[in-house]
Design a protein around this motif. Structure first.
Motif, PDB file in Angstrom:
ATOM      1  N   PHE A  46     -11.998  -4.292  -1.321  1.00  0.00           N
ATOM      2  CA  PHE A  46     -10.965  -5.096  -0.676  1.00  0.00           C
ATOM      3  C   PHE A  46     -11.364  -5.515   0.739  1.00  0.00           C
ATOM      4  O   PHE A  46     -11.003  -6.597   1.197  1.00  0.00           O
ATOM      5  N   GLU A  47     -12.089  -4.667   1.437  1.00  0.00           N
ATOM      6  CA  GLU A  47     -12.519  -5.003   2.797  1.00  0.00           C
ATOM      7  C   GLU A  47     -13.404  -6.244   2.779  1.00  0.00           C
ATOM      8  O   GLU A  47     -13.283  -7.123   3.636  1.00  0.00           O
ATOM      9  N   PHE A  48     -14.295  -6.321   1.789  1.00  0.00           N
ATOM     10  CA  PHE A  48     -15.168  -7.487   1.649  1.00  0.00           C
ATOM     11  C   PHE A  48     -14.338  -8.751   1.409  1.00  0.00           C
ATOM     12  O   PHE A  48     -14.578  -9.799   2.018  1.00  0.00           O
ATOM     13  N   LEU A  49     -13.334  -8.652   0.539  1.00  0.00           N
ATOM     14  CA  LEU A  49     -12.491  -9.804   0.245  1.00  0.00           C
ATOM     15  C   LEU A  49     -11.722 -10.252   1.492  1.00  0.00           C
ATOM     16  O   LEU A  49     -11.640 -11.450   1.786  1.00  0.00           O
ATOM     17  N   GLU A  50     -11.169  -9.294   2.213  1.00  0.00           N
ATOM     18  CA  GLU A  50     -10.400  -9.628   3.410  1.00  0.00           C
ATOM     19  C   GLU A  50     -11.277 -10.250   4.492  1.00  0.00           C
ATOM     20  O   GLU A  50     -10.854 -11.160   5.204  1.00  0.00           O
TER      21      GLU A  50
END
Length: 328
Positions: free
Chosen positions: A254-258
């Motif tokens: 999720f960090e990558f997506l954000e």
């Protein structure tokens, strides 16, 4: 530096399907994969058998011939590898993506080895790389693993398996059959309802006959070098233990997506924002494909129902490119 029409991040089955479709429609493309071809499948347990039948795992209508109705890991590796090599897909392996940034209308993708530019990017990265931690003392001990590969390793050992899904139940049964003393620790009141229908009766029978010990409505409190502390409905239990398989599922990065600017829902599902008619996210030119579309609901998307993402995405990219050409 070449400007690609599309960069596909992830060389799993859906990433390969996107590459096939892009090539078929005449788009310039490259698939970037951090490991070998279909890296996640390669890291599945050696004896893993799919829930889906072979025709549901096919991509681009290329026949998948299997010895059994439900193919195994080695057959899937052979199938997807042959698709890549026979179709001479432009795939760069063992290149981990470190950064994706947007500059104007274009994207820059930086890996450990190269830098790329593209008009569009497809994320087909799956979710198998980040395990759901149980967050208890001792989880970082060498005896604990969130991945299971081969039952031989656990022969004649006291093994605790945490989880109630397919991966946990498969591991428990395989390791027990290879001579491990297996204990299952399950947070809920029963074996997971989504466990493969031909496996679930097997594990229930093994539990009922006492071959595999199971603690239901129970959680691990602490992992020690030779013991396991478990909270059960009857109170705290201390088990002798050699190894722990914490097979409690996995999640997308999720960090990558954000960091890419993709909006995620604020609830526990963490659903990414995208248009289901085009698979384009709230970031123009950035598309999602495969299981990553489901956020924490990793059971919602499979190869069989997300392979349609490839033609949807490529059609949307073609439409975007045609609009740009008209404007110029």
């Amino acid at each position: 530096m070449q400007m690609f029409d599309v960069i596909i991040i992830g060389g799993g089955p859906i990433g390969i399907a996107c590459g096939l479709e892009a090539k078929k429609q005449g788009l310039s493309y490259v698939i970037i994969e951090k490991g070998p071809i279909v890296n996640s499948l390669f890291n599945y347990p050696i004896n893993m058998q799919f829930f889906s039948s072979s025709e549901k795992l096919e991509i681009d209508e290329i026949p998948f011939i299997s010895k059994e109705a439900k193919p195994k890991r080695n057959e899937a590796l052979e199938y997807y590898r042959r698709i890549v090599t026979s179709n001479k897909l432009n795939i760069h392996l063992f290149e981990k993506v470190e950064d994706v940034g947007k500059q104007g209308d274009h994207f820059r993708v930086k890996t450990q080895k190269n830098q790329y530019t593209a008009k569009n990017v497809v994320l087909a990265t799956g979710f198998y790389d980040l395990p759901n931690k149980i967050n208890v003392p001792g989880e970082d001990l060498p005896k604990v693993s969130h991945y299971y590969k081969d039952p031989h390793f656990y022969a004649s050992q006291k093994l605790a398996v945490i989880g109630a899904s397919n991966s946990a139940i498969d591991a428990a049964l395989e390791c027990w059959r290879k001579g491990a003393e297996v204990t299952l620790i399950i947070r809920g009141p029963e074996v997971g309802r989504r466990v493969k229908y031909w496996v679930r009766p097997d594990i229930i029978n093994r539990i009922e006959e006492g071959s595999i010990k199971a603690y239901f409505d129970s959680t691990v409190k602490e992992i020690k070098s030779t013991e396991l502390v478990v909270d059960t409905p009857e109170g705290e239990v201390i088990l002798e233990n050699d190894f722990v398989l914490a097979l409690t599922g996995y999640r997308p990065n999720f960090e990558f997506l954000e960091n890419l600017g993709i909006e995620l829902s604020n609830d526990e599902k963490r659903l990414p924002s995208y248009n289901p008619e085009t698979m384009e996210t709230n970031v123009p030119g950035l598309f999602l494909a495969g299981v990553i579309c489901g956020g924490m609901e990793t059971h919602k998307w499979f190869i069989e129902n997300s392979r349609i993402h490839a033609p949807i995405i490529v059609r949307a990219i073609q439409d975007k490119l045609q609009l740009v050409e008209k404007d110029t």
